[in-house]
Design an enzyme around this catalytic site. Structure first.
Site, PDB file in Angstrom:
ATOM      1  N   GLY A  46       0.848  -1.182   0.000  1.00 30.02           N
ATOM      2  CA  GLY A  46       0.000   0.000   0.000  1.00 30.02           C
ATOM      3  C   GLY A  46       0.882   1.230   0.000  1.00 30.02           C
ATOM      4  O   GLY A  46       2.012   1.200  -0.497  1.00 30.02           O
ATOM      5  N   GLN A  48       2.492   2.972   2.519  1.00 27.62           N
ATOM      6  CA  GLN A  48       3.765   2.841   3.235  1.00 27.62           C
ATOM      7  C   GLN A  48       4.645   1.792   2.582  1.00 27.62           C
ATOM      8  O   GLN A  48       5.848   1.996   2.385  1.00 27.62           O
ATOM      9  CB  GLN A  48       3.522   2.486   4.708  1.00 27.62           C
ATOM     10  CG  GLN A  48       3.104   3.646   5.587  1.00 27.62           C
ATOM     11  CD  GLN A  48       4.223   4.646   5.849  1.00 27.62           C
ATOM     12  OE1 GLN A  48       5.398   4.381   5.609  1.00 27.62           O
ATOM     13  NE2 GLN A  48       3.847   5.820   6.335  1.00 27.62           N
ATOM     14  N   ASP A 108      -3.165  -2.807  10.233  1.00 27.12           N
ATOM     15  CA  ASP A 108      -3.114  -3.352  11.596  1.00 27.12           C
ATOM     16  C   ASP A 108      -3.992  -4.585  11.763  1.00 27.12           C
ATOM     17  O   ASP A 108      -3.597  -5.563  12.393  1.00 27.12           O
ATOM     18  CB  ASP A 108      -3.566  -2.291  12.611  1.00 27.12           C
ATOM     19  CG  ASP A 108      -2.587  -1.136  12.724  1.00 27.12           C
ATOM     20  OD1 ASP A 108      -1.420  -1.309  12.334  1.00 27.12           O
ATOM     21  OD2 ASP A 108      -2.999  -0.059  13.201  1.00 27.12           O
ATOM     22  N   GLN A 110      -4.752  -6.877   9.874  1.00 30.90           N
ATOM     23  CA  GLN A 110      -4.253  -8.092   9.234  1.00 30.90           C
ATOM     24  C   GLN A 110      -2.982  -8.638   9.876  1.00 30.90           C
ATOM     25  O   GLN A 110      -2.515  -9.719   9.518  1.00 30.90           O
ATOM     26  CB  GLN A 110      -3.983  -7.821   7.748  1.00 30.90           C
ATOM     27  CG  GLN A 110      -5.193  -7.394   6.948  1.00 30.90           C
ATOM     28  CD  GLN A 110      -4.849  -7.029   5.514  1.00 30.90           C
ATOM     29  OE1 GLN A 110      -3.789  -7.412   5.010  1.00 30.90           O
ATOM     30  NE2 GLN A 110      -5.726  -6.287   4.852  1.00 30.90           N
ATOM     31  N   HIS A 132       4.381   0.001  12.835  1.00 32.56           N
ATOM     32  CA  HIS A 132       3.480   0.344  13.940  1.00 32.56           C
ATOM     33  C   HIS A 132       3.438  -0.870  14.846  1.00 32.56           C
ATOM     34  O   HIS A 132       3.300  -1.997  14.377  1.00 32.56           O
ATOM     35  CB  HIS A 132       2.086   0.686  13.419  1.00 32.56           C
ATOM     36  CG  HIS A 132       1.111   1.100  14.485  1.00 32.56           C
ATOM     37  ND1 HIS A 132       1.453   1.940  15.528  1.00 32.56           N
ATOM     38  CD2 HIS A 132      -0.197   0.785  14.681  1.00 32.56           C
ATOM     39  CE1 HIS A 132       0.391   2.143  16.296  1.00 32.56           C
ATOM     40  NE2 HIS A 132      -0.615   1.444  15.805  1.00 32.56           N
ATOM     41  N   ASP A 217       0.937   7.130  19.656  1.00 29.78           N
ATOM     42  CA  ASP A 217       0.319   7.167  18.329  1.00 29.78           C
ATOM     43  C   ASP A 217      -1.198   7.052  18.435  1.00 29.78           C
ATOM     44  O   ASP A 217      -1.936   7.814  17.792  1.00 29.78           O
ATOM     45  CB  ASP A 217       0.881   6.030  17.473  1.00 29.78           C
ATOM     46  CG  ASP A 217       0.372   6.079  16.045  1.00 29.78           C
ATOM     47  OD1 ASP A 217       0.841   6.931  15.281  1.00 29.78           O
ATOM     48  OD2 ASP A 217      -0.491   5.267  15.689  1.00 29.78           O
ATOM     49  N   GLU A 221      -3.781  10.223  17.293  1.00 31.25           N
ATOM     50  CA  GLU A 221      -4.691  10.080  16.165  1.00 31.25           C
ATOM     51  C   GLU A 221      -6.154  10.110  16.601  1.00 31.25           C
ATOM     52  O   GLU A 221      -7.013  10.598  15.856  1.00 31.25           O
ATOM     53  CB  GLU A 221      -4.367   8.802  15.387  1.00 31.25           C
ATOM     54  CG  GLU A 221      -4.576   7.516  16.142  1.00 31.25           C
ATOM     55  CD  GLU A 221      -3.909   6.314  15.491  1.00 31.25           C
ATOM     56  OE1 GLU A 221      -3.053   6.517  14.605  1.00 31.25           O
ATOM     57  OE2 GLU A 221      -4.221   5.168  15.865  1.00 31.25           O
TER      58      GLU A 221
END
Length: 494
Positions: A46, A48, A108, A110, A132, A217, A221
Site C-alpha cells: 500500500g 507505506q 493493523d 491483518q 506500527h 500514536d 490520532e
C-alpha cells in the site's frame, strides 16, 4: 494472546513509555550499509509499503514484495503497485524463506494473520520489521525467540515519505527494538539501516520503544489529529449555516482552513499560529481555547486512560471480530453529515482570511494540541514523543481533509486510527454542540471580528502571550524543529 504492555510491571511500563531520544546524525554515518547485500522482503504494497520500498531500493538495498497468491493471480492494486514499479513480486512461500529482513506493512487488522502465516516460513535468525507496534504491544503477538524484531515508524503518510526522499531529505522517524526479541544484539543496527534506507535519518530519528510508539500514536490520532478535526468541522459548519453563512463558503473555510492554519504550526508552533491573528482575535482565540480545554479535558483523559489500560484495543478488536459493524456504521454516518455534502463553491478565500474568519478553528487547534500533549506526558510519555504525535503530525492530517474532506482523512489514516477517531468524535461532537457552540457566534467562525478596534489591554495581551509561549509543547517544539532544520541544511547542502 495477552496484551504485552499489561504483562509488564509498573516500573517496566514507565521505562518503556519514557523511551524517546533524538539521535545524533553521527549515529548514522554508515547509513544503510548494514543491510546492503541482504534480502529485504516487504509484505504488503500500500502507501507505506510501496514508498518505503522505493526509497530503500534507491538507497542501494535489495527489496522485493511478498503478496498473497490471490492478490498476484487477481492482479490486485498491491500487485500492480509493486509490479509496475519494477519490483520482484512473489508469494509468501517463494520469497519469505530467503529473506534476511521481513517487513510487515499490511493494515493493523491483518497483522496477526500475516505474522502467523509468514513466521513459520522465516529462516532461523531472520529479522521481522513493523512500522506500527500495535500487533506486538496490544495484541501481544508471540514471536519466535530467534527472530530480531524492530520498528521503523515514519511520522507521516507514505506518499510524503517518498516525496521528501526525492527532495534529498526525509521525514522524522521513530525507531525501536523489541526488548524480548534481540537475540544477536543487532536490532539497533538493523533499525538504523532501515531508517537510513527510507531517508529518515536526514530529518531526524528518535530512539523509542514499541510501547511508547503505540500508546502515543493511538492517543494523538484519536484526539487532536483526527477526532478534533472531525468534530470541529461538523459543529462549526452547523453553526455557520444556522447563522446564515452561505454553505459553499462555510464548507470551504473549514475544508481548506484546517490545512492553512496548521501550516503555521509547522513553522513556529502554537505561538506562530496565534501570532497570525490580530491582537483582539488572539485574545478571543485564547479565551475560547481555555474554555475548550476545561470542557474537553475529561474526554482527552478518558481516551488516554483507555489506551493505557488496553480497553480501547480490546473494544476495537471485538469490532474486528464482528465484521467491523461499528466502524462501517460510523463511516456511513460521517458521510451523511452536512459538512461532507456541502455544495462546491468557487469563492476565493485568501490565506489571511482563513485566520481572520476562523478564530474558533485556531482555538480548537491550540486546545487540542495542548490537551493531547498534557494527557500523554501525564501518563509517562515523554515530551518528544508527545510532540510528534500531536503538533507535528497535525498539518499532515489537515492536508487530507483539504483533499476530499473527512472522507479522505478516514481513508488515508489506518483502520485503527479511523476507529479511534469515531470513538472520540462521536462524544466530542454532541458535547461541543450542546455545551459550547450555543455561546459562540459568527464573529469567531465565518465572519470575523470585522471593524472591531485593534485596541487591547496591554496587561491582558502580555498575559496571553506568556501563557501561549510558556506551554511545554512550545519548548520541546522549538528544540525539535531546530534539530530538523539543522539536519535539512546538512542534507540538502544549504
Amino acid at each position: 494472546m495477552a496484551n504485552y504492555f499489561n504483562t509488564l510491571n509498573l516500573r517496566e511500563q514507565l521505562d518503556q513509555l519514557g523511551r524517546c531520544r533524538f539521535m545524533d546524525r553521527e549515529e548514522f554515518t554508515t547509513e544503510a550499509e548494514y543491510l546492503e547485500g541482504k534480502k529485504i522482503v516487504i509484505v504488503g504494497c500500500g502507501a507505506q509499503g510501496l514508498n518505503q520500498g522505493l526509497n530503500m531500493r534507491d538507497s542501494g538495498l535489495d527489496v522485493s514484495y511478498a503478496l498473497r497468491q490471490a492478490a498476484i493471480d487477481e492482479k490486485r492494486q498491491s500487485f500492480k503497485n509493486a509490479d509496475e514499479n519494477g519490483f520482484v513480486v512473489g508469494s509468501y512461500e517463494t520469497l519469505i524463506p530467503q529473506a534476511d529482513l521481513v517487513i510487515n506493512l499490511t493494515p493493523d487488522k491483518q497483522h496477526t494473520n500475516v505474522v502467523e502465516t509468514v513466521m513459520p516460513l522465516m529462516k532461523e535468525g531472520a529479522a521481522l520489521g513493523y512500522s506500527h507496534g500495535f500487533n506486538v504491544v496490544e495484541e501481544g503477538m508471540q514471536l519466535r525467540a530467534d527472530l530480531t524484531v524492530v520498528m521503523v515508524a515514519p511520522k507521516c503518510p507514505g506518499s510524503e515519505v517518498r516525496e521528501e526522499y526525492k527532495r534529498g531529505f526525509g521525514v522524522p522517524t521513530l525507531i525501536a527494538v523489541h526488548p524480548e526479541n534481540d537475540p544477536k544484539g543487532e536490532g539497533w543496527d538493523i533499525a538504523k539501516a532501515w531508517a537510513a534506507g527510507t531517508g529518515g535519518h536526514r530529518a531526524g530519528c528518535l530512539e523509542s520503544s514499541f510501547v511508547a510508539e503505540v500508546k502515543s500514536d493511538l492517543m494523538g490520532e484519536q484526539t487532536i489529529l483526527c477526532g478534533m478535526l472531525q468534530a470541529g468541522s461538523i459543529v462549526s459548519y452547523e453553526k455557520m449555516i444556522a447563522d446564515g453563512i452561505e454553505p459553499g463558503y462555510a464548507g470551504k473555510l473549514l475544508q481548506y482552513g484546517w490545512e492553512t492554519i496548521t501550516e503555521a504550526l509547522k513553522f513556529g508552533g502554537v505561538t506562530h499560529m496565534m501570532d497570525r491573528l490580530s491582537n483582539p482575535a488572539k485574545v478571543k482565540a485564547f479565551e475560547l481555547s481555555e474554555e475548550l480545554k476545561d470542557l474537553m479535558r475529561p474526554l482527552y483523559n478518558k481516551h488516554m486512560d483507555d489506551i493505557i489500560s488496553g480497553h480501547f484495543s480490546s473494544t476495537m478488536m471485538a469490532d474486528w471480530a464482528n465484521d467491523d459493524v461499528n466502524l462501517l456504521g460510523w463511516r456511513e454516518e460521517t458521510g451523511e453529515t452536512a459538512f461532507e455534502n456541502y455544495p462546491a463553491s468557487d469563492v476565493e478565500i485568501s490565506e489571511q482570511e482563513y485566520f481572520d474568519n476562523g478564530i474558533l478553528m485556531v482555538a480548537m487547534v491550540r486546545a487540542g494540541v495542548e490537551l493531547a500533549f498534557e494527557a500523554m506526558t501525564a501518563s509517562g510519555i515523554i515530551d518528544e514523543s508527545a510532540y510528534y504525535e500531536s503538533l507535528h503530525e497535525l498539518p499532515l492530517i489537515a492536508n487530507t481533509v483539504a483533499r476530499k474532506r473527512l472522507y479522505e482523512m478516514n481513508v488515508v489514516i489506518s483502520d485503527t486510527a479511523e476507529y479511534g477517531n469515531y470513538l472520540f468524535a462521536n462524544v466530542a461532537t454532541p458535547l461541543l454542540r450542546e455545551k459550547f457552540m450555543p455561546s459562540v457566534a459568527t464573529d469567531v467562525i465565518g465572519r470575523g471580528l470585522g471593524g472591531t478596534s485593534n485596541q487591547v489591554d496591554n496587561a491582558k495581551l502580555i498575559e496571553v502571550n506568556e501563557a501561549i509561549r510558556n506551554h511545554p509543547v512550545e519548548y520541546i517544539g522549538e528544540e525539535l524543529r531546530s534539530y530538523m532544520s539543522d539536519m535539512k541544511r546538512i542534507a540538502v547542502g544549504g
